[in-house]
Write a protein that holds these residues in place. Structure first.
Motif, PDB file in Angstrom:
ATOM      1  N   GLU A  54       0.828  -1.198   0.000  1.00 45.79           N
ATOM      2  CA  GLU A  54       0.000   0.000   0.000  1.00 45.79           C
ATOM      3  C   GLU A  54       0.862   1.247   0.000  1.00 45.79           C
ATOM      4  O   GLU A  54       2.032   1.214   0.365  1.00 45.79           O
ATOM      5  N   THR A  55       0.244   2.321  -0.449  1.00 45.19           N
ATOM      6  CA  THR A  55       0.930   3.605  -0.466  1.00 45.19           C
ATOM      7  C   THR A  55      -0.116   4.702  -0.429  1.00 45.19           C
ATOM      8  O   THR A  55      -1.278   4.470  -0.755  1.00 45.19           O
ATOM      9  N   SER A  56       0.314   5.877  -0.025  1.00 43.88           N
ATOM     10  CA  SER A  56      -0.609   7.005  -0.071  1.00 43.88           C
ATOM     11  C   SER A  56       0.097   8.181  -0.707  1.00 43.88           C
ATOM     12  O   SER A  56       1.328   8.271  -0.672  1.00 43.88           O
ATOM     13  N   LYS A 104      -6.138  21.615   1.784  1.00 41.24           N
ATOM     14  CA  LYS A 104      -6.796  22.108   0.566  1.00 41.24           C
ATOM     15  C   LYS A 104      -6.972  21.012  -0.469  1.00 41.24           C
ATOM     16  O   LYS A 104      -7.613  21.209  -1.490  1.00 41.24           O
ATOM     17  N   GLY A 105      -6.378  19.861  -0.218  1.00 40.81           N
ATOM     18  CA  GLY A 105      -6.503  18.768  -1.182  1.00 40.81           C
ATOM     19  C   GLY A 105      -7.008  17.511  -0.506  1.00 40.81           C
ATOM     20  O   GLY A 105      -7.926  17.554   0.300  1.00 40.81           O
ATOM     21  N   SER A 106      -6.367  16.393  -0.800  1.00 39.75           N
ATOM     22  CA  SER A 106      -6.755  15.141  -0.178  1.00 39.75           C
ATOM     23  C   SER A 106      -5.612  14.135  -0.245  1.00 39.75           C
ATOM     24  O   SER A 106      -4.601  14.369  -0.908  1.00 39.75           O
ATOM     25  N   VAL A 107      -5.817  13.026   0.435  1.00 43.56           N
ATOM     26  CA  VAL A 107      -4.839  11.946   0.439  1.00 43.56           C
ATOM     27  C   VAL A 107      -5.493  10.733  -0.213  1.00 43.56           C
ATOM     28  O   VAL A 107      -6.613  10.355   0.136  1.00 43.56           O
ATOM     29  N   VAL A 108      -4.781  10.151  -1.175  1.00 46.18           N
ATOM     30  CA  VAL A 108      -5.245   8.950  -1.864  1.00 46.18           C
ATOM     31  C   VAL A 108      -4.489   7.769  -1.268  1.00 46.18           C
ATOM     32  O   VAL A 108      -3.257   7.770  -1.254  1.00 46.18           O
ATOM     33  N   LEU A 109      -5.225   6.800  -0.772  1.00 46.50           N
ATOM     34  CA  LEU A 109      -4.605   5.592  -0.243  1.00 46.50           C
ATOM     35  C   LEU A 109      -4.966   4.426  -1.156  1.00 46.50           C
ATOM     36  O   LEU A 109      -6.145   4.154  -1.391  1.00 46.50           O
ATOM     37  N   TRP A 110      -3.930   3.795  -1.695  1.00 45.15           N
ATOM     38  CA  TRP A 110      -4.103   2.595  -2.510  1.00 45.15           C
ATOM     39  C   TRP A 110      -3.583   1.409  -1.708  1.00 45.15           C
ATOM     40  O   TRP A 110      -2.472   1.462  -1.189  1.00 45.15           O
ATOM     41  N   ALA A 111      -4.350   0.356  -1.635  1.00 41.68           N
ATOM     42  CA  ALA A 111      -3.893  -0.885  -1.004  1.00 41.68           C
ATOM     43  C   ALA A 111      -4.254  -2.033  -1.943  1.00 41.68           C
ATOM     44  O   ALA A 111      -5.366  -2.096  -2.447  1.00 41.68           O
ATOM     45  N   MET A 112      -3.289  -2.886  -2.200  1.00 47.24           N
ATOM     46  CA  MET A 112      -3.522  -4.033  -3.074  1.00 47.24           C
ATOM     47  C   MET A 112      -3.268  -5.298  -2.278  1.00 47.24           C
ATOM     48  O   MET A 112      -2.208  -5.450  -1.669  1.00 47.24           O
TER      49      MET A 112
END
Length: 155
Positions: free
Chosen positions: A10-12, A112-120
């Motif tokens: 995973e990464t963000s 002001k933005g966001s954090v995307v978390l991807w986990a596989m």
């Protein structure tokens, strides 16, 4: 010996786009990703159901390490309230390496933005098969392209 242990990479990443905007692209308009990142994603089509609905089947034609690949995914979990979704691969090239393969996406507002978390999450077919780092990296590259697209006024 058969190798069947569930593993996870995973990464963000921090993006400028809002969580809702980014999630909307992946959940409701993934077919637009082929226009946003054509060097990575060639086409995204809905086979059964409709965009953004649980149980829908979506097929991706993408470039992975220089090879054109296909993945057919079922949208398993859609949580629009929390900008989360789970996609399980049911057919395609990735299943040549992994017995099972699931991608989880969560986008959380931050500043002001966001954090995307991807986990596989995946189970390797055999010991010597590499972890899914290159697929995770592909998701990051595409995520950055979507962010750039969304924050340059193309909505």
């Amino acid at each position: 010996m058969a190798y069947s242990q569930l593993q996870k990479v995973e990464t963000s990443l921090q993006i400028k786009a809002s969580a809702e905007q980014f999630y909307d692209v992946f959940c409701n308009k993934p077919h637009t990703i082929a226009n946003i990142s054509p060097e990575n994603i060639q086409s995204v089509e809905v086979h059964k159901g409709e965009w953004g609905k649980e149980g829908s089947i979506v097929s991706w034609n993408y470039l992975h390490e220089g090879t054109v690949c296909v993945a057919k995914q079922v949208l398993e979990g859609i949580d629009k309230e929390n900008n989360k979704m789970t996609m399980k691969v049911i057919e395609g090239d990735v299943l040549g390496l992994y017995k099972s393969f699931k991608s989880n996406l969560q986008v959380t507002p931050k500043g002001k933005g966001s954090v995307v978390l991807w986990a596989m999450e995946y189970e390797k077919q055999e010991d010597h098969i590499p972890d899914a780092h290159t697929l995770l990296q592909l998701a990051v590259v595409v995520s950055k392209k979507i962010d750039a697209y969304l924050t340059q006024g193309h909505n």
